[in-house]
Design a protein around this motif. Sequence first.
Motif, PDB file in Angstrom:
ATOM      1  N   PHE A 101       4.363 -13.638  -4.244  1.00 21.84           N
ATOM      2  CA  PHE A 101       3.546 -13.201  -3.115  1.00 21.84           C
ATOM      3  C   PHE A 101       2.233 -12.616  -3.624  1.00 21.84           C
ATOM      4  O   PHE A 101       2.158 -12.086  -4.727  1.00 21.84           O
ATOM      5  N   ARG A 105      -0.642 -10.121   0.769  1.00 22.58           N
ATOM      6  CA  ARG A 105       0.635 -10.129   1.510  1.00 22.58           C
ATOM      7  C   ARG A 105       1.404  -8.833   1.241  1.00 22.58           C
ATOM      8  O   ARG A 105       2.059  -8.292   2.143  1.00 22.58           O
ATOM      9  N   GLN A 108      -0.093  -6.126   3.364  1.00 26.92           N
ATOM     10  CA  GLN A 108       0.323  -6.316   4.754  1.00 26.92           C
ATOM     11  C   GLN A 108       1.717  -5.748   4.990  1.00 26.92           C
ATOM     12  O   GLN A 108       1.967  -5.086   6.015  1.00 26.92           O
TER      13      GLN A 108
END
Length: 235
Positions: A101, A105, A108
């Motif tokens: 990832f 991300r 987030q």
Amino acid sequence: MISCIIIEDQPPAQRVLKKYIADIGNLNLKATFADALLAMDFLNNNPIDLIFLDIHLPKISGIDFLKVVKNNPNVILTTAFSDYALESYEYNVVDYLLKPFSFERFVQAVSKVPLKKNIENRKRNIIELEQYPELIFIKSGYEHIKIEVANIRYIQSDADYTEIYTTERKYLSQEPLRYWEGYLDSRKFVRIHKSYILNISKIQKIIGNRVHFEGDINLPIGRAYKEGFMKLVLK
């Protein structure tokens, strides 16, 4: 500052998480563990806000860890396998990061972690408004809409938002479901599913694994929540 630990048995994955944690700024890494049993011993004496948890671990899996961990910490799963995504949300994880990832991300996912300070401040503000002790305010555009807490039937998760259903209408909130779970009175509002919190006073009946309200409205009870929910309702 959000205190956190890593439970991950692969050194390369540990290094990525440590770098991301250092780069994000508002995370304080307390410890890193290669297996969940060692982490359990640590958590018994050290309260933590957030756990970065791999699923495939030695001794016990991340899923089994979720079943037994105490104090309901915030958990972000970090795994190379998507097979467990649906099951993991039964245990109230904040997010599910599929390896590899990106840093974006990762940010987030961390942004979804409810901040205790914010929740406590919101509660304090409501208490200080003595003439409105049972109100919440939902931001809609440039307005803040007043909702009487007693009129809320249930709150439903909708991706990164929530929908608040009252006896009159539905409202869209920018707060995630975990925020409302920590903010509302836990004696009156209870999580019954990964997607639902309900107002106990609005329940009409419970049949099997579904809760029924007036107007032929019913919601499912998740298996991970049923025991605690029934104990609260039938006490």
